[in-house]
Motif scaffolding. Structure first.
Motif, PDB file in Angstrom:
ATOM      1  N   THR A  81       0.835  -1.199   0.000  1.00 22.52           N
ATOM      2  CA  THR A  81       0.000   0.000   0.000  1.00 22.52           C
ATOM      3  C   THR A  81       0.872   1.251   0.000  1.00 22.52           C
ATOM      4  OG1 THR A  81      -1.807   1.165   1.159  1.00 22.52           O
ATOM      5  CG2 THR A  81      -0.120   0.138   2.521  1.00 22.52           C
ATOM      6  N   ASP A  82       0.279   2.362  -0.464  1.00 21.68           N
ATOM      7  CA  ASP A  82       0.971   3.647  -0.387  1.00 21.68           C
ATOM      8  C   ASP A  82       0.392   4.530   0.725  1.00 21.68           C
ATOM      9  OD1 ASP A  82      -1.497   4.280  -1.471  1.00 21.68           O
ATOM     10  OD2 ASP A  82      -0.714   5.278  -3.260  1.00 21.68           O
ATOM     11  N   LYS A  83      -0.437   3.933   1.587  1.00 15.66           N
ATOM     12  CA  LYS A  83      -1.069   4.696   2.663  1.00 15.66           C
ATOM     13  C   LYS A  83      -0.056   4.979   3.784  1.00 15.66           C
ATOM     14  CE  LYS A  83      -5.773   2.982   1.852  1.00 15.66           C
ATOM     15  NZ  LYS A  83      -5.483   2.251   0.595  1.00 15.66           N
ATOM     16  N   PRO A  84      -0.266   6.065   4.524  1.00 19.46           N
ATOM     17  CA  PRO A  84       0.685   6.433   5.579  1.00 19.46           C
ATOM     18  C   PRO A  84       0.470   5.647   6.870  1.00 19.46           C
ATOM     19  CG  PRO A  84      -1.108   8.012   5.522  1.00 19.46           C
ATOM     20  CD  PRO A  84      -1.344   7.064   4.364  1.00 19.46           C
ATOM     21  N   ILE A  85       1.497   5.613   7.690  1.00 21.15           N
ATOM     22  CA  ILE A  85       1.380   5.023   9.025  1.00 21.15           C
ATOM     23  C   ILE A  85       0.660   6.024   9.925  1.00 21.15           C
ATOM     24  CG2 ILE A  85       2.638   4.197  11.052  1.00 21.15           C
ATOM     25  CD1 ILE A  85       4.895   3.359   9.123  1.00 21.15           C
ATOM     26  N   THR A  86      -0.476   5.624  10.460  1.00 19.74           N
ATOM     27  CA  THR A  86      -1.279   6.527  11.289  1.00 19.74           C
ATOM     28  C   THR A  86      -1.257   6.168  12.774  1.00 19.74           C
ATOM     29  OG1 THR A  86      -3.246   5.176  10.876  1.00 19.74           O
ATOM     30  CG2 THR A  86      -2.850   7.048   9.375  1.00 19.74           C
ATOM     31  N   HIS A  87      -0.994   4.885  13.078  1.00 17.75           N
ATOM     32  CA  HIS A  87      -1.001   4.414  14.461  1.00 17.75           C
ATOM     33  C   HIS A  87       0.171   3.465  14.694  1.00 17.75           C
ATOM     34  CE1 HIS A  87      -5.201   5.494  13.646  1.00 17.75           C
ATOM     35  NE2 HIS A  87      -5.372   5.654  14.953  1.00 17.75           N
ATOM     36  N   LEU A  88       0.676   3.480  15.927  1.00 16.95           N
ATOM     37  CA  LEU A  88       1.710   2.549  16.348  1.00 16.95           C
ATOM     38  C   LEU A  88       1.301   1.997  17.711  1.00 16.95           C
ATOM     39  CD1 LEU A  88       4.509   1.172  16.270  1.00 16.95           C
ATOM     40  CD2 LEU A  88       5.475   3.315  17.176  1.00 16.95           C
ATOM     41  N   ILE A  89       1.213   0.687  17.799  1.00 21.05           N
ATOM     42  CA  ILE A  89       0.881   0.019  19.058  1.00 21.05           C
ATOM     43  C   ILE A  89       2.152  -0.585  19.636  1.00 21.05           C
ATOM     44  CG2 ILE A  89      -0.405  -1.879  20.123  1.00 21.05           C
ATOM     45  CD1 ILE A  89      -2.520  -1.491  17.903  1.00 21.05           C
ATOM     46  N   TYR A  90       2.391  -0.321  20.918  1.00 22.86           N
ATOM     47  CA  TYR A  90       3.497  -0.955  21.630  1.00 22.86           C
ATOM     48  C   TYR A  90       2.985  -2.208  22.338  1.00 22.86           C
ATOM     49  CZ  TYR A  90       6.230   3.496  21.541  1.00 22.86           C
ATOM     50  OH  TYR A  90       6.932   4.626  21.188  1.00 22.86           O
ATOM     51  N   SER A  91       3.640  -3.345  22.103  1.00 20.45           N
ATOM     52  CA  SER A  91       3.269  -4.541  22.868  1.00 20.45           C
ATOM     53  C   SER A  91       3.684  -4.381  24.324  1.00 20.45           C
ATOM     54  CB  SER A  91       3.917  -5.788  22.273  1.00 20.45           C
ATOM     55  OG  SER A  91       5.334  -5.738  22.385  1.00 20.45           O
ATOM     56  N   HIS A  92       4.859  -3.777  24.549  1.00 16.57           N
ATOM     57  CA  HIS A  92       5.366  -3.494  25.889  1.00 16.57           C
ATOM     58  C   HIS A  92       6.546  -2.533  25.744  1.00 16.57           C
ATOM     59  CE1 HIS A  92       7.934  -6.760  24.502  1.00 16.57           C
ATOM     60  NE2 HIS A  92       8.712  -6.709  25.577  1.00 16.57           N
ATOM     61  N   ALA A  93       7.241  -2.260  26.828  1.00 18.94           N
ATOM     62  CA  ALA A  93       8.211  -1.165  26.830  1.00 18.94           C
ATOM     63  C   ALA A  93       9.618  -1.551  26.391  1.00 18.94           C
ATOM     64  CB  ALA A  93       8.277  -0.544  28.240  1.00 18.94           C
ATOM     65  N   HIS A  94       9.928  -2.814  26.259  1.00 17.46           N
ATOM     66  CA  HIS A  94      11.308  -3.221  26.006  1.00 17.46           C
ATOM     67  C   HIS A  94      11.834  -2.670  24.676  1.00 17.46           C
ATOM     68  CE1 HIS A  94      11.313  -6.817  28.998  1.00 17.46           C
ATOM     69  NE2 HIS A  94      11.578  -5.664  29.587  1.00 17.46           N
ATOM     70  N   LYS A  95      13.037  -2.150  24.733  1.00 13.87           N
ATOM     71  CA  LYS A  95      13.603  -1.442  23.584  1.00 13.87           C
ATOM     72  C   LYS A  95      13.829  -2.349  22.380  1.00 13.87           C
ATOM     73  CE  LYS A  95      16.929   2.133  22.378  1.00 13.87           C
ATOM     74  NZ  LYS A  95      17.798   3.202  22.925  1.00 13.87           N
TER      75      LYS A  95
END
Length: 312
Positions: A81-95
């Motif tokens: 797709t050429d659509k933009p990234i609108t959301h980011l979900i973190y599973s947890h905090a580990h780097k």
């Protein structure tokens, strides 16, 4: 059966990886591969780490951004797709799972558990921006007719580690708890609460509404059979450690002068418990789990510690 080198001992060569632990190859020119789950949901992986993205009518939701290939997540998305990234979900905090949040580009809305936000505020790491949307128990992200269900079942691996379920695709993502075909990372993936990890494995076994598991690591996705295998290994591990704890005597075989040194006394005792645990498990499990010889000592030490200290 080959001997399993103890922690700190070097081996000329690690054991072969079982076929059941292997997954599809990664194109070395790309450095990642995509797996299509249908309905706009994809896994992107370098066969060491795994993340996902969901394409909807106006954009893309990314779940985790491991720094090892985060810069290529946009490239992978661009394949479909050429659509933009609108959301980011973190599973947890580990780097190691979200340290590439900046590298994916854009200015997405970041969603995570409240505990993850707390830990990231404390870390003050520019590579892991603090989420702008948080929740306590459950959160459903509805975007363009697509749905991701986020749930929290308490601290096991670490506070804030959530379950992400895509109901349409019957995909469940739980990071650092299940390792399909592989020995879990050392000391139950450095879990903060070992009994809770065991409980979460059982919860995942019983949970309805998923067929495919994304575990965040290794070369392939998981199945319910993989969860059963990990639960079986954990049951055997606990039985082996329990048996070793019950039959190993404190101070046996030590120089009497060393028995007045409590640290030496317990170092000797714990080593002998772990050795018995490793020797008990190796005939059955050494050829069934990838990386068995890398981490089996760690698992036996961690199991002994948990049973002796946390469970009594």
């Amino acid at each position: 059966m080959p001997a399993i080198p103890a922690i700190g001992d070097r081996t000329a060569r690690y054991m072969d990886i079982p076929e059941a632990a292997k997954g599809p190859d990664v194109d070395p020119a790309k450095g990642y591969r995509l797996q299509d789950f249908g309905g706009g949901l994809y896994m992107i992986t370098d066969n060491v780490y795994q993340s996902m993205f969901l394409v909807y009518d106006k954009g893309v939701v990314v779940v985790d951004a491991p720094p090892l290939y985060a810069a290529k997540i946009q490239q992978g998305i661009a394949e479909v797709t050429d659509k933009p990234i609108t959301h980011l979900i973190y599973s947890h905090a580990h780097k190691d799972h979200i340290g590439g949040a900046k590298a994916i580009g854009g200015n997405p809305v970041i969603i995570a558990h409240a505990e993850t936000a707390r830990l990231l505020k404390r870390a003050a790491d520019p590579d892991r921006p603090v989420p702008s949307v948080t929740f306590q128990d459950k959160y459903t992200l509805n975007v363009g007719g697509k749905k991701l269900e986020l749930s929290y079942f308490g601290n096991a691996h670490e506070p804030g580690n959530i379950y992400i379920r895509a109901p349409e695709q019957k995909v469940l993502m739980v990071v650092d708890v299940i390792f399909p075909g592989w020995m879990p990372w050392r000391r139950f993936a450095v879990a903060q609460d070992v009994p809770a990890v065991f409980a979460q494995v059982e919860d995942i076994r019983k949970m309805k509404g998923w067929d495919t598991l994304v575990g965040g690591h290794v070369a392939r996705t998981g199945t319910r059979a993989d969860v059963d295998v990990q639960a079986e290994f954990y049951a055997d591990l606990k039985k082996a450690a329990g048996g070793a704890l019950a039959t190993t005597k404190l101070g046996e075989g030590m120089d009497p002068k060393d028995q007045t040194n409590p640290w030496a006394l317990f170092d000797n005792y714990i080593d002998r418990v772990a050795l018995q645990c490793v020797n008990t498990l190796t005939p059955k499990w050494a050829t069934r789990l990838g990386g068995y010889d890398a981490w089996i000592w760690d698992q036996c030490f961690a199991m002994e510690q948990s049973m002796r200290i946390e469970e009594g």
